[in-house]
Scaffold this active site. Structure first.
Site, PDB file in Angstrom:
ATOM      1  N   LYS A 113      -7.695  34.875  59.318  1.00 55.06           N
ATOM      2  CA  LYS A 113      -7.264  33.556  58.828  1.00 55.06           C
ATOM      3  C   LYS A 113      -8.286  32.485  59.174  1.00 55.06           C
ATOM      4  CE  LYS A 113      -2.265  34.048  58.387  1.00 55.06           C
ATOM      5  NZ  LYS A 113      -0.959  33.538  58.787  1.00 55.06           N
ATOM      6  N   LYS A 195      -4.747  44.185  51.757  1.00 55.57           N
ATOM      7  CA  LYS A 195      -3.287  44.008  51.795  1.00 55.57           C
ATOM      8  C   LYS A 195      -2.820  43.082  50.672  1.00 55.57           C
ATOM      9  CE  LYS A 195      -1.250  40.985  54.477  1.00 55.57           C
ATOM     10  NZ  LYS A 195      -0.641  40.162  55.544  1.00 55.57           N
ATOM     11  N   LYS A 198       0.770  36.973  49.854  1.00 51.65           N
ATOM     12  CA  LYS A 198       1.361  35.827  49.153  1.00 51.65           C
ATOM     13  C   LYS A 198       0.300  34.844  48.681  1.00 51.65           C
ATOM     14  CE  LYS A 198       5.246  35.152  52.407  1.00 51.65           C
ATOM     15  NZ  LYS A 198       4.854  35.221  53.809  1.00 51.65           N
TER      16      LYS A 198
HETATM   17  P1  TYM Z   1       4.786  37.181  56.705  1.00 52.27           P
HETATM   18  O1  TYM Z   1       5.605  36.211  55.969  1.00 52.27           O
HETATM   19  O2  TYM Z   1       3.305  37.111  56.592  1.00 52.27           O
HETATM   20  O3  TYM Z   1       5.220  38.665  56.361  1.00 52.27           O
HETATM   21  C1  TYM Z   1       6.571  39.029  56.397  1.00 52.27           C
HETATM   22  C2  TYM Z   1       6.751  40.530  56.550  1.00 52.27           C
HETATM   23  O4  TYM Z   1       6.198  41.224  55.429  1.00 52.27           O
HETATM   24  C3  TYM Z   1       5.328  42.235  55.876  1.00 52.27           C
HETATM   25  N1  TYM Z   1       4.237  42.378  54.899  1.00 52.27           N
HETATM   26  C4  TYM Z   1       3.905  43.523  54.289  1.00 52.27           C
HETATM   27  N2  TYM Z   1       4.395  44.764  54.378  1.00 52.27           N
HETATM   28  C5  TYM Z   1       3.835  45.727  53.602  1.00 52.27           C
HETATM   29  N3  TYM Z   1       2.816  45.474  52.724  1.00 52.27           N
HETATM   30  C6  TYM Z   1       2.299  44.237  52.606  1.00 52.27           C
HETATM   31  N4  TYM Z   1       1.321  43.998  51.735  1.00 52.27           N
HETATM   32  C7  TYM Z   1       2.855  43.184  53.404  1.00 52.27           C
HETATM   33  N5  TYM Z   1       2.582  41.859  53.520  1.00 52.27           N
HETATM   34  C8  TYM Z   1       3.443  41.386  54.445  1.00 52.27           C
HETATM   35  C9  TYM Z   1       4.826  41.738  57.235  1.00 52.27           C
HETATM   36  O5  TYM Z   1       4.344  42.788  58.031  1.00 52.27           O
HETATM   37  C10 TYM Z   1       6.056  41.085  57.791  1.00 52.27           C
HETATM   38  O6  TYM Z   1       6.903  42.068  58.374  1.00 52.27           O
HETATM   39  N6  TYM Z   1       4.356  36.755  61.462  1.00 52.27           N
HETATM   40  C11 TYM Z   1       5.346  37.363  60.601  1.00 52.27           C
HETATM   41  C12 TYM Z   1       6.621  36.529  60.551  1.00 52.27           C
HETATM   42  C13 TYM Z   1       7.260  36.441  61.879  1.00 52.27           C
HETATM   43  C14 TYM Z   1       7.842  37.525  62.615  1.00 52.27           C
HETATM   44  C15 TYM Z   1       8.319  36.946  63.839  1.00 52.27           C
HETATM   45  C16 TYM Z   1       7.998  38.885  62.357  1.00 52.27           C
HETATM   46  C17 TYM Z   1       7.417  35.326  62.638  1.00 52.27           C
HETATM   47  N7  TYM Z   1       8.040  35.633  63.809  1.00 52.27           N
HETATM   48  C18 TYM Z   1       8.923  37.757  64.802  1.00 52.27           C
HETATM   49  C19 TYM Z   1       8.609  39.670  63.343  1.00 52.27           C
HETATM   50  C20 TYM Z   1       9.065  39.102  64.537  1.00 52.27           C
HETATM   51  C21 TYM Z   1       4.730  37.588  59.236  1.00 52.27           C
HETATM   52  O7  TYM Z   1       3.834  38.339  59.106  1.00 52.27           O
HETATM   53  O8  TYM Z   1       5.242  36.963  58.198  1.00 52.27           O
END
Ligand code: TYM
Length: 330
Positions: A113, A195, A198
């Site tokens: 990032k 990956k 979004k």
């Molecule tokens: P975020 O919003 O980036 O992603 C949310 C979840 O989606 C999964 N993910 C994927 N899984 C498979 N293939 C992909 N291409 C893909 N892109 C995203 C991520 O692994 C995630 O599970 N930091 C976290 C949000 C968060 C969180 C937490 C998670 C905040 N606090 C505490 C667990 C526990 C995140 O990546 O959000």
């Protein structure tokens, strides 16, 4: 026997992709009856990259509706907005004091990032995994169901829990990441080793949960593949393997079953079948989300009930933490 605790969250930082669905939300739905669940909308994480305030506000509610539309039961799980619980920020501050700058700066997502948002490498971006550890540890979480990209962050949470417990005495449960085998890393449809995200600038790279049927089918038709015209899962065929993974996740079949189904078929037919199955699964989710968003009062009621449950659990842990570290209390 008390149920084990699950914690997870998604950031309201953009439209959700099928990666978020397959890697995270869909699995939460399967786990919700077995565990005590806390599912948050991570708005505090989202602001570590620049957000348009009105959009962030809108997306927060849309994400709440989407969780429920995907099958999360707001009466069974604590579904809430992260910033509604001040304990998340408070525990982050305490954990900051036991996190080394070296370990935070080694996090892969921070490095990625920082490169992507070179003009805005802020403290929050570096602190992101510590806030995530605070999220998880506040609820005495046993398991954290996430996609593969978040494994390193969950490991940091474990390290911090162990470090704190060693220094101040038993306080936190040490959490485990829960990463399912198929679909933990859905890749971009345009660059098969990257990956699906979004925030990808290429509009054809990601399929969003909000995409309509035609858009979904068009994006899959344009997906990058290879030229050997054989539909099988193999390391040297990342494009086709990614599509096969998506197909299995949405169809609910195994890899050998999918490979058998498409034996001897061409890439065109296969891509169309993937697009169709994804569109079929998403159509009712989109419809349900629309209905939920039509009743904002009910939605915000769900979120305030969820916040109340989260507040109690979080306060209990935070009070313990403050006592252990020597903050004076009457
Ligand atoms: P975020 O919003 O980036 O992603 C949310 C979840 O989606 C999964 N993910 C994927 N899984 C498979 N293939 C992909 N291409 C893909 N892109 C995203 C991520 O692994 C995630 O599970 N930091 C976290 C949000 C968060 C969180 C937490 C998670 C905040 N606090 C505490 C667990 C526990 C995140 O990546 O959000």
């Amino acid at each position: 026997m008390e149920k084990k605790v699950i914690y997870s969250a998604v950031q309201p930082s953009g439209n959700l992709t099928i990666g978020n669905y397959v890697g995270a939300v869909r699995n939460w739905v399967r786990l919700q009856s077995e565990y005590e669940c806390f599912f948050a909308i991570a708005d505090m994480h989202a602001i570590t990259v620049r957000q348009e305030p009105a959009e962030l506000r809108r997306r927060t509610l849309e994400l709440a509706a989407l969780y429920i539309a995907c099958g999360i039961n707001p009466e069974e799980c604590a579904l809430y907005v992260q910033s509604h619980i001040p304990a998340h920020a408070e525990l982050t501050w305490v954990l900051n004091s036991i996190t080394y700058v070296g370990e935070a700066s080694r996090m892969t997502q921070f490095k990625d990032k920082s490169a992507k948002h070179a003009e805005n490498v802020n403290m929050g971006l570096m602190d992101y995994p510590v806030l995530m550890a605070a999220d998880i540890l506040l609820y005495q979480t046993d398991c954290v169901p996430v996609g593969a990209d978040q494994k390193q962050h969950v490991e940091l949470s474990r390290d911090l829990a162990i470090r704190f417990n060693n220094r101040y005495g038993e306080t936190f449960k040490v959490p485990e990441p829960l990463i399912q085998k198929g679909g933990a890393r859905i890749c971009s449809l345009q660059e098969s080793t990257k990956k699906m995200s979004k925030s990808d600038e290429n509009p054809n790279a990601a399929v969003f949960l909000s995409d309509d049927r035609d858009t979904i089918i068009r994006k899959f038709k344009r997906a990058v593949t290879d030229s050997d015209n054989c539909i099988r899962f193999a390391e040297e065929k990342p494009g086709i393997s990614n599509l096969l993974q998506i197909y299995c996740a949405f169809k609910g079949c195994t890899m050998p079953e999918a490979e058998r189904e498409f034996e001897g078929k061409g890439y065109g037919d296969f891509k169309l079948a993937v697009g169709e199955v994804v569109a079929d699964v998403l159509a009712p989710v989109q419809e349900k989300q629309r209905q939920l968003l039509a009743d904002k009062k009910q939605l915000s009621e769900y979120l305030s009930v969820g916040a109340e449950r989260a507040f109690k659990a979080a306060r209990k842990t935070l009070s313990k933490v403050y006592r252990k570290i020597g903050f004076w209390r009457e």
